[in-house]
Design a protein around this motif. Structure first.
Motif, short mmCIF file in Angstrom:
data_model
loop_
_atom_site.label_atom_id
_atom_site.label_comp_id
_atom_site.label_asym_id
_atom_site.label_seq_id
_atom_site.Cartn_x
_atom_site.Cartn_y
_atom_site.Cartn_z
N UNK A 198 0.85 -1.20 0.00
CA UNK A 198 0.00 0.00 0.00
C UNK A 198 0.88 1.24 0.00
N UNK A 199 0.29 2.35 -0.39
CA UNK A 199 0.97 3.64 -0.32
C UNK A 199 -0.03 4.67 0.16
N UNK A 200 0.32 5.38 1.23
CA UNK A 200 -0.57 6.38 1.81
C UNK A 200 -0.61 7.65 0.99
N UNK A 201 -1.56 8.51 1.32
CA UNK A 201 -1.71 9.78 0.61
C UNK A 201 -0.48 10.66 0.77
N UNK A 202 0.28 10.45 1.86
CA UNK A 202 1.49 11.23 2.10
C UNK A 202 2.72 10.62 1.45
N UNK A 203 2.51 9.54 0.69
CA UNK A 203 3.62 8.88 0.01
C UNK A 203 4.30 7.80 0.82
N UNK A 204 3.89 7.62 2.08
CA UNK A 204 4.49 6.58 2.91
C UNK A 204 4.04 5.21 2.43
N UNK A 205 4.94 4.23 2.52
CA UNK A 205 4.65 2.88 2.06
C UNK A 205 4.47 1.94 3.23
N UNK A 206 3.67 0.92 3.01
CA UNK A 206 3.58 -0.19 3.94
C UNK A 206 3.41 -1.45 3.11
N UNK A 207 4.25 -2.43 3.37
CA UNK A 207 4.08 -3.71 2.68
C UNK A 207 4.62 -4.82 3.56
N UNK A 208 4.07 -6.00 3.36
CA UNK A 208 4.60 -7.18 4.04
C UNK A 208 4.55 -8.37 3.10
#
Length: 308
Positions: A198-208
């Protein structure tokens, strides 16, 4: 001669050797210590240009990984289902949908509160895959030598293939190659079997990514940052973002911290030129965050250029 022992160099060397060429590979770092060894390694074009060429290379590589996934214990490649968060169907419908059966919008159960696509993609366990490539190369008659190179002209072969990634910045030299720093946190897997990006509206990423015996959490994409030391604050933020997607991650025991510097460039450099002494030089570098994804498509093109 192939210079560079990451996934691009190893794959290119395998293709050349299996086509009958006598191949030596020089790598600055042992295979298990390259940037490629750090990769989460989900098959998907990420931070790579130009898009059209990257998609073609990715699709060619997809077919190879699908075959490898029939022998996951040997190759490190598995086909695993998961969520491409915030990804519209029309982004992939024109180039990949026909090759990805089962691609569909996610359900609320699969991705609560979000939207995106459910897909079954190759997920590559790099600590297993890189030795597999090395062994495949040696089985085809190639050799691997750990050796630092200060100048590509040191390679004593009629054709030299440059797969040095970020090191091409100094070796070519090519100042357009730059790092995009990625940090991962490796934890004990609390029972997660699917991946998510995923990628947040602020450009931060989260993945597993669930890999054998562990779960890889990410990540970051810091342009022009050269530090390869894990940042504790970034690690805490990675775990926090991933736990927001799957709460059981919050209590998972941390096993390891990893940092890799993606070799970014405005466009992949895949072309044949010459060394100052007239010998052929084929460049194959600048794959950004998609080196694994496009490895076989680029390797085959590079091998074709080397044979011209």
């Amino acid at each position: 001669m192939v210079v560079g022992g990451g996934v691009t160099g190893l794959t290119t060397a395998v293709v050349l050797a299996e086509r009958g060429a006598r191949v030596r590979l020089w790598t600055r770092d042992p295979v298990g210590a390259t940037t490629s060894a750090v990769a989460g390694a989900l098959w998907w074009p990420y931070r790579i240009d130009p898009p059209e060429a990257a998609q073609a290379w990715a699709l060619e590589s997809l077919g190879v990984y699908e075959e490898m996934a029939l022998r996951p214990e040997a190759t490190g490649v598995r086909m695993v289902e998961g969520v491409l968060g915030e990804t519209p169907m029309d982004e992939v419908g024109g180039w990949a949908a026909a090759r990805l059966p089962g691609l569909r919008p996610v359900t609320e159960t699969e991705y609560p509160g979000g939207w995106g696509l459910w897909a079954r993609l190759p997920l590559i366990d790099m600590p297993a895959h890189l030795p597999y490539l090395r062994d495949r190369l040696t089985a085809a008659g190639g050799t691997v030598e750990t050796r630092a190179v200060a100048d590509l002209a040191e390679a004593d072969a009629p054709v030299v293939v440059n797969c040095t990634g970020l090191a091409a910045r100094e070796l070519v030299p090519d100042p357009s190659v730059r790092p995009v720093r990625g940090q991962l946190v490796v934890v004990e897997n609390p029972g997660i079997r699917t991946w998510m990006v995923t990628e947040g509206a602020d450009g931060s990423m989260a993945y597993f990514f669930p890999q054998p015996g562990r779960l890889l959490l990410g990540g970051t994409a810091e342009e022009d940052v050269w530090s390869d030391r894990p940042d504790p604050a970034a690690a805490e933020a990675i775990v926090r973002r991933c736990a927001a997607l799957r709460p059981e991650i919050a209590g998972a025991r941390v096993l390891e911290h990893r940092v890799g510097l993606r070799p970014a460039r405005d466009a992949v450099r895949l072309e044949r030129t010459r060394l100052p002494d007239g010998r052929a030089l084929v460049h194959n570098y600048g794959h950004g965050g998609a080196g694994v994804t496009v490895a076989w498509g680029c390797a085959r093109q590079a091998a074709g250029l080397a044979a011209v």
